[in-house]
Write a protein that holds these residues in place. Structure first.
Motif, mmCIF file in Angstrom:
data_model
loop_
_atom_site.group_PDB
_atom_site.id
_atom_site.type_symbol
_atom_site.label_atom_id
_atom_site.label_comp_id
_atom_site.label_asym_id
_atom_site.label_seq_id
_atom_site.Cartn_x
_atom_site.Cartn_y
_atom_site.Cartn_z
ATOM 1 N N VAL A 193 106.496 18.345 18.331
ATOM 2 C CA VAL A 193 107.660 19.214 18.555
ATOM 3 C C VAL A 193 107.252 20.688 18.676
ATOM 4 O O VAL A 193 107.708 21.388 19.583
ATOM 5 C CB VAL A 193 108.729 18.990 17.464
ATOM 6 N N PHE A 215 105.871 21.157 22.274
ATOM 7 C CA PHE A 215 106.822 21.137 23.391
ATOM 8 C C PHE A 215 107.863 22.248 23.313
ATOM 9 O O PHE A 215 108.353 22.708 24.330
ATOM 10 C CB PHE A 215 107.536 19.777 23.452
ATOM 11 N N ASN A 216 108.180 22.676 22.073
ATOM 12 C CA ASN A 216 109.218 23.686 21.899
ATOM 13 C C ASN A 216 109.009 24.942 22.736
ATOM 14 O O ASN A 216 109.960 25.576 23.158
ATOM 15 C CB ASN A 216 109.294 24.107 20.429
ATOM 16 N N HIS A 225 107.346 25.136 25.599
ATOM 17 C CA HIS A 225 107.133 24.931 27.039
ATOM 18 C C HIS A 225 108.145 25.626 27.934
ATOM 19 O O HIS A 225 107.757 26.221 28.939
ATOM 20 C CB HIS A 225 107.045 23.433 27.353
ATOM 21 N N GLY A 250 107.957 13.150 25.613
ATOM 22 C CA GLY A 250 107.875 14.612 25.591
ATOM 23 C C GLY A 250 107.102 15.142 26.784
ATOM 24 O O GLY A 250 107.528 16.103 27.437
ATOM 25 N N TYR A 251 105.978 14.486 27.083
ATOM 26 C CA TYR A 251 105.185 14.919 28.250
ATOM 27 C C TYR A 251 105.980 14.754 29.539
ATOM 28 O O TYR A 251 105.977 15.621 30.414
ATOM 29 C CB TYR A 251 103.879 14.123 28.329
ATOM 30 N N GLY A 292 109.188 14.759 29.850
ATOM 31 C CA GLY A 292 110.226 15.796 29.885
ATOM 32 C C GLY A 292 109.657 17.134 30.289
ATOM 33 O O GLY A 292 110.250 17.875 31.086
ATOM 34 N N SER A 293 108.489 17.430 29.755
ATOM 35 C CA SER A 293 107.856 18.706 30.059
ATOM 36 C C SER A 293 107.519 18.800 31.545
ATOM 37 O O SER A 293 107.703 19.847 32.180
ATOM 38 C CB SER A 293 106.587 18.844 29.214
ATOM 39 N N PHE A 318 116.088 19.561 27.746
ATOM 40 C CA PHE A 318 114.680 19.396 27.417
ATOM 41 C C PHE A 318 114.500 19.112 25.937
ATOM 42 O O PHE A 318 113.634 18.344 25.544
ATOM 43 C CB PHE A 318 113.911 20.657 27.824
ATOM 44 N N ASP A 319 115.336 19.732 25.120
ATOM 45 C CA ASP A 319 115.257 19.540 23.681
ATOM 46 C C ASP A 319 115.338 18.061 23.323
ATOM 47 O O ASP A 319 114.545 17.545 22.543
ATOM 48 C CB ASP A 319 116.408 20.309 23.035
ATOM 49 N N SER A 361 112.195 16.183 24.636
ATOM 50 C CA SER A 361 110.953 16.517 23.939
ATOM 51 C C SER A 361 110.919 15.901 22.551
ATOM 52 O O SER A 361 109.858 15.761 21.950
ATOM 53 C CB SER A 361 110.790 18.032 23.853
ATOM 54 N N LYS A 362 112.078 15.529 22.030
ATOM 55 C CA LYS A 362 112.094 14.854 20.717
ATOM 56 C C LYS A 362 111.962 13.347 20.884
ATOM 57 O O LYS A 362 111.997 12.605 19.913
ATOM 58 C CB LYS A 362 113.379 15.196 19.974
#
Lengths: 309, 244
Positions: free
Chosen positions: B51, B54-55, B57, B135-136, B138-139, B207-208, B211-212
């Protein structure tokens, strides 16, 4: 076959190309002449599908440039003004890229790339990045790109602009070589008139987007007031008044403090024998005696100046 | 399909033909490490997840992705190659998509090179690797959204700096559209559905969730339709502004 029908393009208030119509048949090398800003490049950009016309139509080998853009573009090779290329690519990579976009593959692609490289003598710079090349080489890369797929129609926007005399000669040689195939159409835009006499079978003069003249370079030269004029280079200045009385003579121009005399002919008249005879009778000391075919630059100036006035 | 592939390959190769690619990758990796370990408090958190990684990004991409996107069209305009490209028999869709995909894959490569952090977190604890994968993804989708916006901004101008600034501003608007800062401007006079619509445009909220590790189909659709919309806009802008 290229057909251009009432083609018009406006940029705001300015009319760049104004109701232009003409056709180009296979086997022709068309010189597209005009002063800067006459609409040559704009016409070529519309022909190649880069700009959309505001009115009229154009077709390449039967494909309308607006509705069948991709098919029309496949028939054409195009050298844009200034020969833009991807500067960070190597010559070989760039040509391979163009060949791939043109749908060439395998042995076919290799053969066509090799042929273009050979025709433009690019062997020595294949592995250099294009940014590092001299202007002449860049232009040749641009030309190689345009002829890569052996197109039926070749459109070259100022192919020799900014090149040195040797490079100009080379590029003209290449255009002649390409045009020797009687099924091809080559259209070159230029404001260099010697180029038209050197390579073109037909010349179209435009100014302010309008067609002013259309004919072979010979026909255009015949419109010059210097057509069939006789020029004498003399040891001493002479009295030229008697020349005016000769049949068919319309005027006499004297230059270089009387050492150069140009005798102008009336349209259709042949005055060379009479002028030669006169010089012999008067026992002028003539160093040189020549007949002019006409001066294209003079025709060009009078055509385009009328338009500007 | 063929010409899409050819354009894609040329574009991707062109990133690596200049130092740009390497500079971008190094800066991206260094900054993401700095953000994760110092600002994000990766160790202090004591959680075996990414987290804190990613937070940051959305903020990291805010400046780095427009730097990749700015050259997409502005450079073609500046150097005149746009005339070459557009007179080749390539459809507008293939050009726009080919360039975009190359940039997206390039950012994807940079993102994949952060893999040591996956090794680290697996070494230190017992994370949910499924959530990390999500998460990846999403990023990468987030980067795609930024890139599509940047592609359109780059098509607007021949100046790469202007393209960069426009992209940063546009992306910023999409980030903060879910924040009270923006929503308060509309609250009080705008109907609720408009407020919800504006809030739902925010990158951050979407994204939040991803990423979770929560992959909602709606969020996926959001990113994809956002990209499609901006790429269509890119094609329209190019057609309108070819001559400039």
């Amino acid at each position: 076959m290229i057909k251009i029908n009432s083609l018009t393009k406006r940029f705001g208030e300015h009319v760049a190309v104004d109701n232009l119509s003409f056709e180009v048949r296979p086997g022709e090398v068309l010189g597209f002449l005009g002063p800067n800003g006459a609409g040559k490049s704009t016409t070529m950009k519309m022909l190649t599908g880069f700009l959309a016309p505001d009115g009229g139509s154009a077709s390449i080998c039967g494909f309308d440039i607006r509705t069948q853009t991709l098919q029309a573009q496949r028939q054409m090779g195009y050298l844009p003004e200034g020969a833009p290329c991807y500067g960070d690519m190597r010559v070989k990579g760039f040509l391979e890229f163009i060949a791939q976009v043109r749908g060439l593959s395998g042995a076919d692609r290799r053969r066509q790339v090799d042929r273009a490289v050979e025709q433009l003598q690019l062997q020595g710079v294949l592995h250099q990045t294009i940014d590092t090349l001299s202007k002449g080489f860049k232009r040749r890369v641009g030309l190689a790109q345009a002829i890569l797929h052996d197109p039926r129609v070749l459109i070259l926007d100022e192919p020799t602009d900014g090149l040195d005399p040797n490079q100009k000669h080379q590029v003209r040689g290449l255009i002649q070589q390409l045009a020797s195939d009687s099924n091809k159409i080559v259209v070159i835009s230029t404001h260099i008139l010697e180029e038209v006499s050197a390579v073109c079978t037909r010349a179209v003069v435009i100014a302010r987007g309008r067609l002013l003249a259309d004919g072979t370079p010979d026909e255009l030269e015949a419109r010059s007031r210097y057509h069939q004029a006789v020029t004498l280079l003399l040891q001493q200045p002479v009295d030229t008044a008697a020349l005016l009385a000769l049949p068919g003579v319309s005027g006499v121009e004297v230059a270089r403090e009387g050492h150069e005399v140009t005798v102008l002919a009336e349209p259709g008249a042949v005055i060379f024998p009479a002028v030669g005879e006169h010089a012999r009778q008067q026992q002028w000391q003539v160093k040189e005696l020549s007949v002019e075919r006409g001066r294209l630059d003079e025709v060009f100036r009078s055509l385009t100046a009328e338009e500007a006035a | 399909m063929n010409s899409l592939n050819v354009i894609f390959k040329r574009e991707l190769a062109s990133y690596f033909a200049t130092p740009l690619a390497y500079i971008f990758i190094v800066i991206f990796l260094v900054l993401s490490a700095v953000f994760t370990f110092y600002l994000g408090g990766f160790y202090e958190g004591g959680q075996a997840d990414l987290v804190p990684f990613f937070n940051f990004h959305p903020w990291l991409y805010l400046f780095l992705v427009p730097a990749v996107a700015m050259r997409l069209w502005a450079e073609e305009r500046k150097s005149g190659t746009i005339e070459l490209l557009m007179t080749l028999p390539v459809s507008r869709a293939d050009m726009v998509l080919g360039k975009f995909l190359a940039a997206w894959v390039f950012v994807g490569i940079a993102l994949l090179l952060t893999f040591p952090i996956i090794i680290t977190v697996n070494y230190l604890g017992d994370p949910d690797n499924g959530a990390i994968f999500t998460g990846y993804l999403g990023s990468w989708l987030l980067a795609g959204g930024y890139l599509a916006i940047g592609s359109c901004m780059s098509a607007l101008t021949r100046n790469q700096v202007i393209a960069f600034i426009l992209s940063v501003v546009a992306c910023f608007v999409f980030i903060v559209s879910g924040f009270p800062l923006v929503l308060d401007l509309f609250r009080g006079w705008a109907p609720q559905w408009l407020l919800d619509a504006i809030a739902s445009l925010s990158f951050l909220i979407r994204f939040d969730a991803i990423s979770k590790g929560v992959l909602d189909l709606r969020d996926l659709l959001y990113f994809i339709s956002l990209m499609v919309a901006w790429l269509v806009a890119t094609a329209i802008v190019i057609d309108l502004k070819k001559a400039d």
